[in-house]
Design a protein around this motif. Structure first.
Motif, PDB file in Angstrom:
ATOM      1  N   LEU A 270      -7.757   2.067  10.840  1.00 26.53           N
ATOM      2  CA  LEU A 270      -6.976   0.898  11.222  1.00 26.53           C
ATOM      3  C   LEU A 270      -5.647   0.902  10.475  1.00 26.53           C
ATOM      4  O   LEU A 270      -5.614   0.893   9.245  1.00 26.53           O
ATOM      5  N   VAL A 271      -4.564   0.924  11.233  1.00 20.54           N
ATOM      6  CA  VAL A 271      -3.221   0.914  10.647  1.00 20.54           C
ATOM      7  C   VAL A 271      -2.779  -0.540  10.542  1.00 20.54           C
ATOM      8  O   VAL A 271      -2.530  -1.184  11.554  1.00 20.54           O
ATOM      9  N   LEU A 272      -2.720  -1.046   9.333  1.00 20.40           N
ATOM     10  CA  LEU A 272      -2.374  -2.450   9.132  1.00 20.40           C
ATOM     11  C   LEU A 272      -1.449  -2.583   7.931  1.00 20.40           C
ATOM     12  O   LEU A 272      -1.825  -2.225   6.815  1.00 20.40           O
ATOM     13  N   GLY A 273      -0.244  -3.066   8.170  1.00 26.67           N
ATOM     14  CA  GLY A 273       0.670  -3.381   7.081  1.00 26.67           C
ATOM     15  C   GLY A 273       1.380  -2.204   6.442  1.00 26.67           C
ATOM     16  O   GLY A 273       2.024  -2.373   5.411  1.00 26.67           O
ATOM     17  N   THR A 274       1.313  -1.029   7.024  1.00 25.30           N
ATOM     18  CA  THR A 274       1.896   0.134   6.373  1.00 25.30           C
ATOM     19  C   THR A 274       3.420   0.058   6.300  1.00 25.30           C
ATOM     20  O   THR A 274       3.991   0.356   5.255  1.00 25.30           O
ATOM     21  N   ARG A 275       4.069  -0.360   7.380  1.00 20.56           N
ATOM     22  CA  ARG A 275       5.531  -0.466   7.343  1.00 20.56           C
ATOM     23  C   ARG A 275       5.976  -1.578   6.397  1.00 20.56           C
ATOM     24  O   ARG A 275       6.960  -1.445   5.683  1.00 20.56           O
ATOM     25  N   ARG A 276       5.259  -2.684   6.414  1.00 18.76           N
ATOM     26  CA  ARG A 276       5.613  -3.796   5.531  1.00 18.76           C
ATOM     27  C   ARG A 276       5.461  -3.376   4.067  1.00 18.76           C
ATOM     28  O   ARG A 276       6.314  -3.652   3.236  1.00 18.76           O
ATOM     29  N   LEU A 277       4.369  -2.686   3.752  1.00 17.50           N
ATOM     30  CA  LEU A 277       4.169  -2.196   2.389  1.00 17.50           C
ATOM     31  C   LEU A 277       5.290  -1.243   2.008  1.00 17.50           C
ATOM     32  O   LEU A 277       5.866  -1.354   0.920  1.00 17.50           O
ATOM     33  N   ALA A 278       5.627  -0.310   2.894  1.00 13.50           N
ATOM     34  CA  ALA A 278       6.696   0.649   2.613  1.00 13.50           C
ATOM     35  C   ALA A 278       8.036  -0.049   2.411  1.00 13.50           C
ATOM     36  O   ALA A 278       8.833   0.366   1.556  1.00 13.50           O
ATOM     37  N   ALA A 279       8.296  -1.099   3.168  1.00 15.96           N
ATOM     38  CA  ALA A 279       9.553  -1.838   3.013  1.00 15.96           C
ATOM     39  C   ALA A 279       9.645  -2.485   1.634  1.00 15.96           C
ATOM     40  O   ALA A 279      10.732  -2.604   1.073  1.00 15.96           O
ATOM     41  N   LEU A 280       8.514  -2.875   1.082  1.00 12.49           N
ATOM     42  CA  LEU A 280       8.512  -3.538  -0.225  1.00 12.49           C
ATOM     43  C   LEU A 280       8.510  -2.561  -1.399  1.00 12.49           C
ATOM     44  O   LEU A 280       9.162  -2.805  -2.403  1.00 12.49           O
ATOM     45  N   VAL A 281       7.749  -1.477  -1.279  1.00  8.81           N
ATOM     46  CA  VAL A 281       7.554  -0.598  -2.437  1.00  8.81           C
ATOM     47  C   VAL A 281       8.143   0.795  -2.251  1.00  8.81           C
ATOM     48  O   VAL A 281       8.125   1.588  -3.186  1.00  8.81           O
ATOM     49  N   GLY A 282       8.652   1.099  -1.063  1.00  8.73           N
ATOM     50  CA  GLY A 282       9.174   2.430  -0.773  1.00  8.73           C
ATOM     51  C   GLY A 282       8.122   3.290  -0.086  1.00  8.73           C
ATOM     52  O   GLY A 282       6.920   3.129  -0.319  1.00  8.73           O
TER      53      GLY A 282
END
Length: 144
Positions: free
Chosen positions: A35-47
């Motif tokens: 399940l792909v959930l929140g990966t782009r949002r996490l990357a936007a915050l932490v790189g």
């Protein structure tokens, strides 16, 4: 506060004011069962590099680490939260609601949000999600 994982950690990431209690932990295990959930949002915050490290290893990280990498905006005990809520209200009153909406929309591209939703839907639509989630839970329980 407490243990935040999966959709709860993603919901935390979606907030503008991300305040964590010092003992809080975070984990995003969705990829373990496809399940792909929140990966782009996490990357936007932490790189992207740090997000990939966290997601590939299914790492649990604490509040101090979350703060250091930009996932949490601030650490505060629950006793401090009422004052933080008052500060958030004060800040929210500075801009008209429409201007704040435009600001947030400008800072978060619609294309990325649409792509994240599409990735989530596609990953959730793959056959066998329930069985994969159960297998993940069983393995997690076995490990303790």
């Amino acid at each position: 506060h407490g243990r935040n994982f999966g959709a709860g950690a993603d919901l935390f990431a979606a907030c503008q004011w991300r305040i964590a209690e010092p003992g809080a932990t975070f984990r995003m295990p969705g990829l373990a069962f496809g399940l792909v959930l929140g990966t782009r949002r996490l990357a936007a915050l932490v790189g992207s590099e740090r997000a990939r490290d966290l997601l590939e290893s299914l790492a649990t990280f604490g509040a101090e680490e979350a703060r250091a990498m930009g996932f949490a905006r601030q650490l505060a005990s629950q006793a401090e939260w009422p004052a933080i809520v008052q500060e958030a209200r004060r800040v929210a009153a500075v801009l008209p609601a429409a201007s704040r909406t435009r600001l947030y929309r400008t800072l978060t591209t619609t294309a990325a949000a649409d792509a994240s939703l599409a990735d989530l839907v596609r990953s959730a639509a793959e056959p066998g999600l329930k069985a994969r989630m159960q297998a993940y839970r069983d393995e997690s329980a076995r490990r303790g």
